[in-house]
Every structure is written in C-alpha cells, then in structure tokens.
Motif scaffolding. Structure first.
Motif, PDB file in Angstrom:
ATOM      1  N   PRO A  56      49.693  26.008  14.881  1.00 39.20           N
ATOM      2  CA  PRO A  56      49.001  25.753  13.602  1.00 39.20           C
ATOM      3  C   PRO A  56      47.721  24.947  13.747  1.00 39.20           C
ATOM      4  O   PRO A  56      46.847  25.033  12.881  1.00 39.20           O
ATOM      5  CB  PRO A  56      50.055  24.975  12.790  1.00 39.20           C
ATOM      6  CG  PRO A  56      51.004  24.413  13.813  1.00 39.20           C
ATOM      7  CD  PRO A  56      51.049  25.405  14.925  1.00 39.20           C
ATOM      8  N   GLU A  57      47.573  24.214  14.828  1.00 39.11           N
ATOM      9  CA  GLU A  57      46.347  23.426  15.015  1.00 39.11           C
ATOM     10  C   GLU A  57      45.229  24.231  15.669  1.00 39.11           C
ATOM     11  O   GLU A  57      44.096  23.769  15.732  1.00 39.11           O
ATOM     12  CB  GLU A  57      46.645  22.183  15.872  1.00 39.11           C
ATOM     13  CG  GLU A  57      47.666  21.232  15.280  1.00 39.11           C
ATOM     14  CD  GLU A  57      49.100  21.673  15.571  1.00 39.11           C
ATOM     15  OE1 GLU A  57      50.020  21.098  14.982  1.00 39.11           O
ATOM     16  OE2 GLU A  57      49.275  22.608  16.401  1.00 39.11           O
ATOM     17  N   PHE A  58      45.569  25.418  16.151  1.00 39.11           N
ATOM     18  CA  PHE A  58      44.586  26.266  16.843  1.00 39.11           C
ATOM     19  C   PHE A  58      43.881  27.125  15.787  1.00 39.11           C
ATOM     20  O   PHE A  58      44.124  28.326  15.668  1.00 39.11           O
ATOM     21  CB  PHE A  58      45.299  27.133  17.881  1.00 39.11           C
ATOM     22  CG  PHE A  58      44.420  27.561  19.028  1.00 39.11           C
ATOM     23  CD1 PHE A  58      43.101  27.933  18.831  1.00 39.11           C
ATOM     24  CD2 PHE A  58      44.923  27.606  20.319  1.00 39.11           C
ATOM     25  CE1 PHE A  58      42.298  28.337  19.882  1.00 39.11           C
ATOM     26  CE2 PHE A  58      44.139  28.005  21.385  1.00 39.11           C
ATOM     27  CZ  PHE A  58      42.823  28.375  21.152  1.00 39.11           C
ATOM     28  N   ILE A  59      42.975  26.510  15.003  1.00 40.05           N
ATOM     29  CA  ILE A  59      42.346  27.160  13.861  1.00 40.05           C
ATOM     30  C   ILE A  59      40.985  27.700  14.269  1.00 40.05           C
ATOM     31  O   ILE A  59      40.109  26.946  14.719  1.00 40.05           O
ATOM     32  CB  ILE A  59      42.218  26.179  12.683  1.00 40.05           C
ATOM     33  CG1 ILE A  59      43.610  25.707  12.249  1.00 40.05           C
ATOM     34  CG2 ILE A  59      41.475  26.817  11.517  1.00 40.05           C
ATOM     35  CD1 ILE A  59      43.588  24.558  11.282  1.00 40.05           C
ATOM     36  N   VAL A  60      40.794  29.012  14.110  1.00 37.69           N
ATOM     37  CA  VAL A  60      39.571  29.672  14.559  1.00 37.69           C
ATOM     38  C   VAL A  60      39.133  30.699  13.518  1.00 37.69           C
ATOM     39  O   VAL A  60      39.937  31.169  12.709  1.00 37.69           O
ATOM     40  CB  VAL A  60      39.788  30.374  15.924  1.00 37.69           C
ATOM     41  CG1 VAL A  60      40.187  29.378  16.991  1.00 37.69           C
ATOM     42  CG2 VAL A  60      40.821  31.488  15.800  1.00 37.69           C
ATOM     43  N   PRO A  61      37.853  31.089  13.529  1.00 36.16           N
ATOM     44  CA  PRO A  61      37.410  32.218  12.691  1.00 36.16           C
ATOM     45  C   PRO A  61      38.063  33.509  13.169  1.00 36.16           C
ATOM     46  O   PRO A  61      38.286  33.710  14.367  1.00 36.16           O
ATOM     47  CB  PRO A  61      35.892  32.249  12.900  1.00 36.16           C
ATOM     48  CG  PRO A  61      35.542  30.899  13.452  1.00 36.16           C
ATOM     49  CD  PRO A  61      36.729  30.466  14.251  1.00 36.16           C
ATOM     50  N   VAL A  62      38.363  34.412  12.236  1.00 37.36           N
ATOM     51  CA  VAL A  62      38.941  35.707  12.587  1.00 37.36           C
ATOM     52  C   VAL A  62      37.987  36.785  12.093  1.00 37.36           C
ATOM     53  O   VAL A  62      37.729  36.915  10.900  1.00 37.36           O
ATOM     54  CB  VAL A  62      40.353  35.890  11.995  1.00 37.36           C
ATOM     55  CG1 VAL A  62      41.352  35.048  12.758  1.00 37.36           C
ATOM     56  CG2 VAL A  62      40.391  35.501  10.514  1.00 37.36           C
ATOM     57  N   ILE A  63      37.435  37.552  13.039  1.00 33.34           N
ATOM     58  CA  ILE A  63      36.441  38.581  12.719  1.00 33.34           C
ATOM     59  C   ILE A  63      36.785  39.831  13.516  1.00 33.34           C
ATOM     60  O   ILE A  63      36.296  40.045  14.628  1.00 33.34           O
ATOM     61  CB  ILE A  63      35.002  38.110  13.054  1.00 33.34           C
ATOM     62  CG1 ILE A  63      34.711  36.729  12.446  1.00 33.34           C
ATOM     63  CG2 ILE A  63      33.970  39.115  12.551  1.00 33.34           C
ATOM     64  CD1 ILE A  63      33.371  36.145  12.850  1.00 33.34           C
ATOM     65  N   TYR A  64      37.695  40.639  12.982  1.00 34.96           N
ATOM     66  CA  TYR A  64      38.064  41.882  13.661  1.00 34.96           C
ATOM     67  C   TYR A  64      38.485  42.906  12.613  1.00 34.96           C
ATOM     68  O   TYR A  64      38.738  42.571  11.450  1.00 34.96           O
ATOM     69  CB  TYR A  64      39.174  41.660  14.689  1.00 34.96           C
ATOM     70  CG  TYR A  64      40.408  40.965  14.173  1.00 34.96           C
ATOM     71  CD1 TYR A  64      41.408  41.678  13.498  1.00 34.96           C
ATOM     72  CD2 TYR A  64      40.599  39.598  14.356  1.00 34.96           C
ATOM     73  CE1 TYR A  64      42.540  41.052  13.025  1.00 34.96           C
ATOM     74  CE2 TYR A  64      41.727  38.964  13.883  1.00 34.96           C
ATOM     75  CZ  TYR A  64      42.699  39.682  13.218  1.00 34.96           C
ATOM     76  OH  TYR A  64      43.827  39.065  12.741  1.00 34.96           O
ATOM     77  N   SER A  65      38.557  44.157  13.033  1.00 38.58           N
ATOM     78  CA  SER A  65      38.912  45.235  12.124  1.00 38.58           C
ATOM     79  C   SER A  65      40.263  45.817  12.519  1.00 38.58           C
ATOM     80  O   SER A  65      40.850  45.434  13.535  1.00 38.58           O
ATOM     81  CB  SER A  65      37.839  46.327  12.143  1.00 38.58           C
ATOM     82  OG  SER A  65      37.798  46.948  13.416  1.00 38.58           O
ATOM     83  N   SER A  66      40.734  46.762  11.717  1.00 38.83           N
ATOM     84  CA  SER A  66      42.022  47.393  12.004  1.00 38.83           C
ATOM     85  C   SER A  66      41.915  48.890  11.766  1.00 38.83           C
ATOM     86  O   SER A  66      40.954  49.378  11.140  1.00 38.83           O
ATOM     87  CB  SER A  66      43.108  46.804  11.100  1.00 38.83           C
ATOM     88  OG  SER A  66      42.863  47.158   9.744  1.00 38.83           O
ATOM     89  N   ASN A  67      42.925  49.613  12.252  1.00 37.96           N
ATOM     90  CA  ASN A  67      42.976  51.045  11.964  1.00 37.96           C
ATOM     91  C   ASN A  67      43.528  51.258  10.554  1.00 37.96           C
ATOM     92  O   ASN A  67      43.806  50.299   9.818  1.00 37.96           O
ATOM     93  CB  ASN A  67      43.797  51.780  13.013  1.00 37.96           C
ATOM     94  CG  ASN A  67      45.242  51.272  13.081  1.00 37.96           C
ATOM     95  OD1 ASN A  67      45.634  50.371  12.346  1.00 37.96           O
ATOM     96  ND2 ASN A  67      46.015  51.855  13.979  1.00 37.96           N
ATOM     97  N   ALA A  68      43.725  52.516  10.185  1.00 42.95           N
ATOM     98  CA  ALA A  68      44.075  52.826   8.798  1.00 42.95           C
ATOM     99  C   ALA A  68      45.381  52.191   8.361  1.00 42.95           C
ATOM    100  O   ALA A  68      45.517  51.739   7.210  1.00 42.95           O
ATOM    101  CB  ALA A  68      44.141  54.349   8.615  1.00 42.95           C
TER     102      ALA A  68
END
Length: 954
Positions: free
Chosen positions: A790-802
């Motif tokens: 829970p302390e490992f807080i980072v931006p999340v910038i990724y996509s996913s499939n359908a």
C-alpha cells in the motif's frame, strides 16, 4: 495630429553598430619618444638579480637601464642600452670563447595601477633575434613578483626568431609589478645589437573598454493614405469568457504602393518577384512594428501582410497589426516538440542513470558536457557536477505496462520472492522532462523572452512532462524462425567443449535481427536491443552410433559481461538403445548492446555420439523463433518518438489554462512577455481611502460621454467545467469514470448556485455550459502498485484489451506531474527487483522516485497542493483530496468576480488620447463616478472617441 507606422527589418532584431576597443598604456615612454633613463647601472660581475632588483634604482615614469660593463667570471662585457630615434638598442657581448658565455643588457620599470586578478598583454615590437645570437628574458634571477617571472625563481624566455611583435599574456598578482626585459647575448656570436621599437603593457581584449559607433536599428516609416487613422483593439483577457485570452490587434488597413513602401516590401506585388535573401520581405516572417501618435508610442507588436490589392492599376498593401503574444502563437502554431533540439539530454539508459536522476545533488549523468548557458545547467549549486549532470530529466516509477509481476522464482532472477519484479527497466522507468525547461527552450528558439515570478517558483519547477514512447517497445522487429534440416542424418555435439547449434534455414531477413544463417548467431545491430526468444530443439542418440550418457545445452550471450540462459542437461544413461527423443524448449528475453552475440550451444559432458534430430515423432522440426525489438535508450530521437508530435503552442496554452495565466507584452521590451496568474495581475487590496491605496491608477470620470452608456449583466453560462483532456485508452481513467460517473481531476461549477448567493426564493436560469480544457494534458491516477504494497504508490498509465484481461503500454496523451521526491520502502519490509540491463547489474531496490498530481503523499490538510482542477476521491491510502487545487488557487478569485450578482459590463465612449494609451496597463483599475472598474477592451481610433468595455467590480 499625425500617426506613424514604423517597421523594422525582418533580418535582425535590435541594433547594428560598429565597435572598437580603447586600451590604456601602463608603461611609461613605451614608444621611446624620450631618450632619457632614470638610471643606467653597470652591474659588472654582480649576480643578475642582485644588480637590478634594488628598489632605489626604480621609479615610475621612466626606464631604468642595466648592463654588464666589464668582463669577468659572471658576465662578458657589453655596451649600455641606449635610446635614439624612437628605438631602444640592446647589445650583446663580442669576442672571446668563454666562459663566461653570456652578457646581459636590459631595461626595467615598475608598472603601476594594475587591478589584481585582471589579465594584461605585454606587447614587444622588435627587430628579431636568433638563438645563435642569444635570447630575450622577462624577469630576473631571484625575482618572484616581476611580470613574466610567473611567481617563480628563474626568468622567462619570451622570444627568438625573425622581426615581429611578441605578445605575452599575464594576470596581475599585485597592483604594481616590475617589468624587467633583458637581452642575454652569446660570447661566440660576437657583438650583436638588436632594436626594440616599443614595449607596451595594456589590458587584454576582454578587459578593454568597448566603444560603439554608427548605431542603426534599421527602422523605416511607412507612407500612409492621407488622413487615414489605424484603429486598435486593445485587450489581454476576455473577462466575460474564462476560456478566452484575447490579445491586442488592429483591424486591417491599406498602405499605398509608394516608392518608399515598395522598397520596404521589396516590390512583392510584382508576380515575377522571388524571395532569395534575408533582405527580401517575407510575408511569413515576423515584422516588428511600432505605431506612434504625435511621437507617443501607442502600440508595439508585429505586422502581418494579408494580401496585395490591385484595383484599376492602384496597388496597395493590406496589413494588420497584432501583439507579441499573438505573434508568438503565430510563430509556434506549426512547431512541434520535434523541432526542439534535445541532444544535450543524451544519456545512457541504465539503472545508474535512472537512480542518479532521482536526487537533485547528483542529477542525471549526461553523455556530453553542457555550459552555464544551457537551460539544462544547474545554476543553484545543488548538483556537484553541473557540467555533465542535470535535474531537468528524471525517471520516476510509473506503471507503464500494467503487467509488473510478483517474483515467484520462475524467472531465475535473484528477485526477492513475493515482491515486485521488473523484467525490463522500461516497465517502470521512462523519461519525464521539466516543464520549465521546455518553456525556456520554446521561447528561446522562437526568439522571445519572458519574465514570470510564477514560472520561476520552486512549485512550478517541480512539474515534469512525460516523454513516454508509447508501447512497451520501440520499433518492434518481425517474428522469424530458423529450422534445422540435415544434409547428413546427424549433427554431433562436441565432447568436452562447446559448439554452436546451426540452424541454416531461416526467414530472419530483417536487419533488426542481426542474424547470420551461416553461424546461427544473432549479432546486435545497436545498443539496447531486446531479444525475445522461443525455441524447440529435439535431440537423440542414434542407436547405431552408441549410447548417450549426458549432454548440456544453453543459450549464451557473448558480451562484455557474458551470460548463460536456459541451461539444461539431458541424461540418457537409462536408454542404451538411444531411442528417446529429448525436447529442449522454452523462452526468454535479454538485452544486447551493439556487437554483442547471442547463440545456442551444446556440449557432451560424458559419453559420445549425441546428435540433433531432424524431426520428432510428430514431424515437428527443431526451430528457433525470435522477436527482436529496440527498447528504451536515452537518445534525443527516442525522447521525440511519441512526444515529438506535440504542438508547442498547444503545450504552452495547456500550461496557461491550468494556472489561468495572463500574458502581457512588457512595454519596454515587447519581445519580453510577462506571464503571471490572473489573480496576481488583477486581484489586489480594495481597501484604503486614496486611489493609490485602493490600487486605482486612473480616474476617467471627466473623460466619459455620459449621453451614451450601455450597462448590462454579463453573458454567463449555466455550468463551467474545468478539466484535462480525456485519454480514453487509459485503463485506470476509464475505470474511475465508470465507477464514479466523474472525470478524474475535473471541477464542475454550477452558475445558478453561484449567482443565487444563498438568497432564498430566487431562481436563475442560465443557458448552455462551458468547458475549460487544459489540452494536451490528460489526468493521471495514482494508486498502490498492488494491495500487497500500500505504500508503493505510483502513477498508472497503461491500456487494456477489450475484455480488460491483458494490459500494455500505449501512446498516451501528455501528462504533467509533480516531483514528490524519493520514497524509501525499506521500512515497510519490501523491495522491488531492477533487472540487468545495458551492462549494469541487477538490484533489489528499496527506494523509488515518486511523481503524482499531488505535491506530497500522503496528503496533509491545508498544506498539500493538488494539480488537478477539483477535489476527487483519492485511492487509499493516499489521503483526503486537498482543498488547494487549480480551481481554488488560480480560478476561484476570477470566478467569484465573474459570477457575482453585482458584476456588470459597461460599454461607454471615452475621450482617450495617445498619452492615455501609452501609460495604461490592463492590470490598472479605473475609477468612474466613485465606482471601480477593470478595463476589458479598448477600441481606440486616433483623434476620435474610444469605445471602452468596462467590468464593474464589486
């Protein structure tokens, strides 16, 4: 009254001039116009230094001469120095074979008024001397502070050779220094006399006085149609519309094609005219323009040629004027980040560079050196080595791919089990460049300057823009495979040594692979190439040639740090008939630098006669399949891979929208644009009894036409939505929007509620809504990398499939995030694995650089800054959404004025003259009939009443 339109050449900005340097001559009688000496001393056989260093023999303003007058053990005899006809004559010894071998003859004087630490030139014009005759020296034996003695003991040889001017450069160590010049002639040379025409001491060129002459700024006055005025619309911000920043301009007007104007526009009306040089008028280039009325400056900006009119043979130039802010937008409208030279940010992409970029004291190591004129240079003294390190590019931890795994031991790395494991650095580390650096580069390249207290703040300097390259890899190569076919039945492994497995038939045709089918070796064509390899190899011991005991197979990387992959040993001792087929298969990825080799090899450890087999029982051939892709490097080209298409003006406009910035040309220097938040320009102290105390600069009560006043409420919208651009491919953003029915980072203002002002019983109906979008930036969600950490807080910038079952990197819209500093996760009991890449070892790291849209994590009430527009529910355990967001800090003062029931818009005629326009600033407050207004717009027409749009401020 006269109106003058003045244009400046497109080929240069500022002034042209000639320069010359003025020097002071610090040596007395430097051209030997006087033949007198202060003293001429026969030093006889005294030591060189002792004879000429006596202060009693020196005085400022004249030369002191010395020579060896009689022969002896120390010197040969020579003649005294003389001055005659504007020349100094120094004579060497004559006759005899020695020892002694030399005579001495010279002059000296103290040089006063030197500035300690400054550089000076000693210039000696002489007839020349050969080494066979003797040598010239500066200083004297035993002297430590004379010019040319270099603070040392021995004199300094300065010349020998043909007639010339010899220059010696020195730095003053004292305010007065002895100048001692000696000619030491050789005995064997006979009597030799040499003439010196001048001895001067003056400032080095860097310290000389610079004089300027022939000033010329190239300005020309255009001919105008008689009695024609040039109307101006003056504004810097449309208060009625929060999204608009309307800048000053003129309506289009015509200039006659007179002889003077044709020369200015270089006869561009002629269809045969071609633009060949910088002196030809280019309609696409910036043309600086000044408009004066009765000699008073009323407008300074740029001129645009709209078209050329030919009406019945009468030619005219149709033009208009616009402010420098509009000119900057015009210059940048077709420029992208790809036009910025980012080569100074070249660096090695590896763990060392990434970790150094986290800390301001070390900074990112650069490939090439930079100097203090670079915008990447650290001028704060924070970086210990600023010439080859910078803080404008950093590598925060961002979940770029959504597939960061938990170490379970299957990869064969030394990752701590149960903790995050990166298989490549680019899963988490991709470059961010400082927004301030980019703005500085954009303005400099465009030929503009800016001044901004706000952009110079530490708060803004912590904002960085991502330079992600899109998908996880760059320039993916095509998959290919090699198949093993035999001309003879079997191919045997060497016994006791390693040999390559040869796969001669292949379709590895792309140069990206670097594959040689004669050797079955991959040779990397560049640094940092990632090879993703899958393979299937069948091996068998032919029963007609003996039995297999044991064979080992592996993939081998022949590099500066060799490595083995997928090592496996096969034991066939239980199959003496040799009928068992062993299948060696698997997959792996590795990174190779330029020239590194990768190949499959094998060896027999015991026994004999092991062979590869052509096909297995299902007729499947032995194959090797590889996918090759170039991955992240620190090259300037890579930085521009995706971000290169970002428009420079769109980027600047996005920054201005985020912080509600106002841009104002500086009156004294229109190329310099003042950039500050709206509240810093327009909101000030309304209290006080005097105009100055109330920040009221003008009282125009007696200038208005009271017979024609138009007073009405402002045209307001039902809602105002402040937001970032929507990045629909962002998986986390989509999930948040679906769950909350709200755009992350946005702020919606209800105009009805603001205007009701808590007055019961009122109903207000406003039409439409207005969106304020900080394009090209998109909002960025931060969250823990996993619920496990829970302390490992980072931006999340990724996509996913359908079906949201697989995740990957994508070509995201630009993100602007704040540097929150280095986070230490060791106290929480876990690490994450940084893999071997680009020649740097792996590591179980316990720290990472954290970026987010917040100034700190976890948030602190009334302290944390949020670079989102409005409050949004933050993912635990980040904290409570801060109050101090973009709306609260930069838009609320503006909106509160705009949506106040007492705010009015008043349009009225005002008798303004050139002096009023010259001294007026849009940040000024104006009083009319004891009410305070800000000016929204001025339609100024010289010699007529101006139409002024006022905003009544409560």
């Amino acid at each position: 009254m006269s109106v003058q339109l003045i244009l400046y050449p497109q080929s240069y900005s500022g002034y042209s001039y000639n320069t010359f340097l003025t020097y002071n001559d610090y040596a007395a009688n430097s051209y030997f116009s006087s033949s007198s000496f202060s003293n001429v001393l026969n030093i006889d056989q005294s030591p060189y230094g002792t004879g000429i260093n006596n202060p009693a023999n020196f005085y400022v303003g004249a030369w002191f001469g010395y020579y060896s007058g009689t022969a002896g053990a120390t010197w040969n005899a020579t003649a005294a120095p003389t001055i005659s006809g504007g020349n100094l004559t120094l004579t060497g010894a004559g006759g005899g074979a020695g020892p002694p071998f030399y005579s001495i003859c010279g002059v000296a004087q103290p040089i006063p008024n030197l500035i300690v630490g400054n550089w000076y030139d000693l210039i000696i014009e002489h007839t020349g001397v050969t080494l066979s005759d003797g040598v010239y020296f500066l200083g004297a034996l035993g002297q430590t502070d004379a010019i040319g003695n270099n603070g040392g003991f021995w004199p300094f040889q300065i010349m020998g050779g043909p007639a010339n001017i010899s220059t010696y450069n020195f730095q003053a160590g004292f305010s007065t220094m002895p100048l001692i010049i000696s000619f030491s002639g050789k005995e064997a040379a006979g009597t030799t006399s040499h003439q010196v025409h001048s001895i001067r001491v003056r400032e080095a060129a860097s310290g000389a006085t610079v004089n300027y002459t022939d000033f010329n700024d190239g300005q020309v006055i255009c001919d105008q149609y008689e009695e024609e005025n040039i109307p101006l619309t003056l504004s810097i911000d449309d208060f009625k519309n929060v999204a608009e920043k309307v800048q000053s301009y003129s309506k289009d007007f015509n200039l006659p094609a007179t002889k003077r104007n044709n020369k200015i526009f270089t006869h561009i009306f002629d269809i045969t005219k071609t633009i060949k040089t910088s002196y030809d008028f280019n309609p696409y280039a910036k043309t600086r323009a000044v408009l004066k009325q009765d000699g008073i400056l009323i407008f300074e900006g740029s001129l645009r040629l709209i078209n050329i009119i030919d009406k019945e043979g009468e030619i005219s130039y149709n033009v208009n004027l616009y402010s420098e802010v509009v000119a900057l937008a015009d210059v940048l409208k077709d420029k992208t980040f790809a036009d910025l030279d980012l080569s100074e940010l070249e660096h090695d992409y590896n763990k060392t560079s990434i970790k150094n970029s986290w800390y301001n004291t070390t900074g990112l190591p650069l490939t090439n050196t930079i100097n203090n004129t670079s915008f990447a240079y650290d001028t704060t003294g924070t970086i210990s080595s600023p010439t080859d390190h910078t803080n404008v590019l950093k590598y925060p931890f961002v979940n770029w791919t959504g597939d960061i795994m938990i170490a379970d031991g299957s990869s064969g790395t030394s990752a701590n089990l149960g903790f995050p494991e990166l298989t490549t650095l680019q899963q988490a580390f991709r470059p961010f460049i400082q927004a301030k650096y980019l703005i500085d580069k954009i303005f400099f390249d465009a030929g503009y300057e800016y001044t901004s207290t706000f952009l110079d703040t530490d708060k803004f300097s912590k904002l960085f823009v991502d330079f992600n390259w899109g998908d996880e890899t760059i320039n993916p190569g095509n998959s290919g495979f090699a198949r093993y076919y035999l001309d003879t039945p079997y191919n045997y492994a060497p016994n006791g040594s390693w040999g390559k497995i040869i796969f001669p038939n292949d379709n590895f045709n792309s140069p990206d692979f670097g594959y040689d089918d004669s050797t079955s070796v991959f040779t990397s064509p560049a640094d940092n190439v990632q090879y993703a390899v899958s393979y299937t190899v069948m091996i068998i011991t032919p029963n007609t040639y003996g039995s297999l005991s044991e064979v080992t197979m592996e993939w081998y990387k022949n590099a500066s740090t060799p490595a083995s992959f997928e090592t496996e040993t096969f034991d066939n001792s239980a199959d003496p008939s040799g009928t068992t087929i062993h299948q060696y298969n698997g997959s792996f990825t590795t990174n190779l630098d330029n020239g590194d080799e990768l190949y499959l090899r094998w060896t027999e450890t015991t026994g004999s006669s092991v062979a590869t087999y052509q096909t297995n029982i299902n007729n499947v051939p032995s194959t090797v399949e590889a996918t090759v892709s170039v991955v992240a490097t620190g090259s300037a080209e890579l930085l521009q891979t995706s971000r290169g298409s970002t428009n420079q003006w769109t980027f600047l406009k996005g920054i201005m929208t985020m912080f509600n910035l106002i841009t104002i040309p500086q009156p004294e220097n229109p190329n310099n644009i003042l950039i500050e938040p709206y509240s810093d320009v327009f909101i000030d102290n309304p209290n006080g009894t005097t105009l100055a105390a109330r920040s009221i600069q003008h009282d125009w009560t007696n200038k208005i036409d009271i017979d024609d006043i138009d007073l009405k409420p402002l045209p307001l919208t039902k809602n105002i939505i402040l937001k970032y651009a929507e990045d629909s491919s962002d998986y986390a953003f989509r999930v948040y929007k679906h769950a909350t029915k709200k755009l992350y980072g946005s702020k919606t203002l209800e105009g009805n509620s603001m205007l009701l002002n808590n007055v019961a019983g009122l109903t207000i109906n406003l039409a439409e809504s207005q969106e304020i979008v900080a394009e090209p930036f998109a909002a960025t969600i931060s969250k823990p990398l996993s619920d496990l950490w829970p302390e490992f807080i980072v931006p999340v910038i990724y996509s996913s499939n359908a079906d949201n079952s697989q995740f990957s990197g994508f070509d995201n819209m630009p993100r602007i995030l704040c540097n929150d500093g280095v986070v230490d996760i060791q106290p929480y009991g876990y690490t994450y694995y940084m893999p071997v890449q680009n020649g740097v070892t792996s590591e179980n790291a316990d720290k990472f650089l954290q970026f987010s849209h917040l100034s700190e994590i976890p948030t602190v009430p009334n302290s944390t800054l949020d670079f989102n527009f409005g409050e949004c529910a933050l993912i635990p355990p980040i904290g409570i959404a801060p109050v101090n967001n973009l709306y609260h800090d930069y838009y609320a003062p503006y909106i509160n004025e705009l949506y106040n029931p007492n705010t009015r818009m008043m349009t009225i005629k005002v008798n303004l003259n050139a002096s009023d326009i010259n001294t007026f600033k849009f940040s000024d407050k104006v009083m009319i009939k004891n009410r305070v207004f800000r000016v929204n717009r001025i339609d100024y027409n010289p010699n007529e009443l101006s139409t002024v749009e006022f905003i009544l401020i409560t």
